[in-house]
Design an enzyme around this catalytic site. Structure first.
Site, short mmCIF file in Angstrom:
data_model
loop_
_atom_site.label_atom_id
_atom_site.label_comp_id
_atom_site.label_asym_id
_atom_site.label_seq_id
_atom_site.Cartn_x
_atom_site.Cartn_y
_atom_site.Cartn_z
N HIS A 1 1.36 6.78 1.21
CA HIS A 1 0.07 7.48 1.27
C HIS A 1 -0.97 6.80 0.38
CE1 HIS A 1 2.04 9.66 -2.16
NE2 HIS A 1 0.83 9.62 -2.69
N HIS B 1 -5.34 6.45 -5.84
CA HIS B 1 -4.13 5.64 -6.00
C HIS B 1 -3.54 5.28 -4.64
CE1 HIS B 1 -2.35 9.78 -5.82
NE2 HIS B 1 -1.34 9.18 -5.21
N GLU C 1 1.47 4.32 -7.31
CA GLU C 1 2.58 5.27 -7.34
C GLU C 1 3.75 4.64 -6.59
OE1 GLU C 1 1.53 8.99 -5.50
OE2 GLU C 1 3.52 9.87 -5.78
CO CO Z 1 0.33 10.35 -4.57
#
Ligand code: CO
Length: 145
Positions: free
Chosen positions: A8, A87, A136
């Site tokens: 994502h 992010h 991440e």
């Molecule tokens: Co995230």
């Protein structure tokens, strides 16, 4: 390190409802989850699915709205009042092995490995060690292939 799927892109927003309307009405998203709060992380999140041709899960947009005055997202929104890309999140097959490898390369890891919004273990890497992107790392969800 074995780079996996781009799971994502995290997008900060001052108002998750407005962002949902944008992805639904302007961008034509047809699969948007109900927003849910993660009080211990100080955020409310909502996933917007992008389709794929393969039948596998597509990359998602993770909408992130601050929850409370101490939210880590508040700083970002002060600098970026409209919100925006916050992010990126890549999957790895083994979160502990990935963490060890990044540490071995001297990359700064922000906090402990913890359970993220997908219910799987995650950690974050410092943007200054990651080409300017808050990154991440997430273990591939079980049953996701
Ligand atoms: Co995230």
């Amino acid at each position: 390190m074995k780079l996996g799927r781009l799971n994502h892109i995290g997008v900060a927003t001052p108002t998750i409802a407005d962002s949902i309307a944008h992805y639904r009405d302007t961008m034509g998203a047809t699969s948007i989850c109900e927003p849910f709060s993660l009080p211990e992380q100080g955020v409310t999140v909502c996933f917007v699915d992008t389709p794929t041709h393969s039948g596998l899960n597509g990359t998602q947009i993770e909408l992130i709205e601050p929850l409370g005055p101490d939210s880590a997202i508040n700083n970002f929104l002060e600098k970026n009042p409209l919100g925006g890309q916050h992010h990126v999140c890549f999957e790895v097959p083994d979160i502990a092995a990935a963490r060890e490898e990044f540490e071995g390369q001297g990359k700064r890891i922000l906090g402990p490995t913890r359970i993220g919004a997908h219910g799987t273990p995650i950690f974050f890497l410092h943007p200054k060690d990651m080409q300017g992107m808050l990154t991440e790392i997430m273990e591939t969800p079980k049953g996701d292939h």
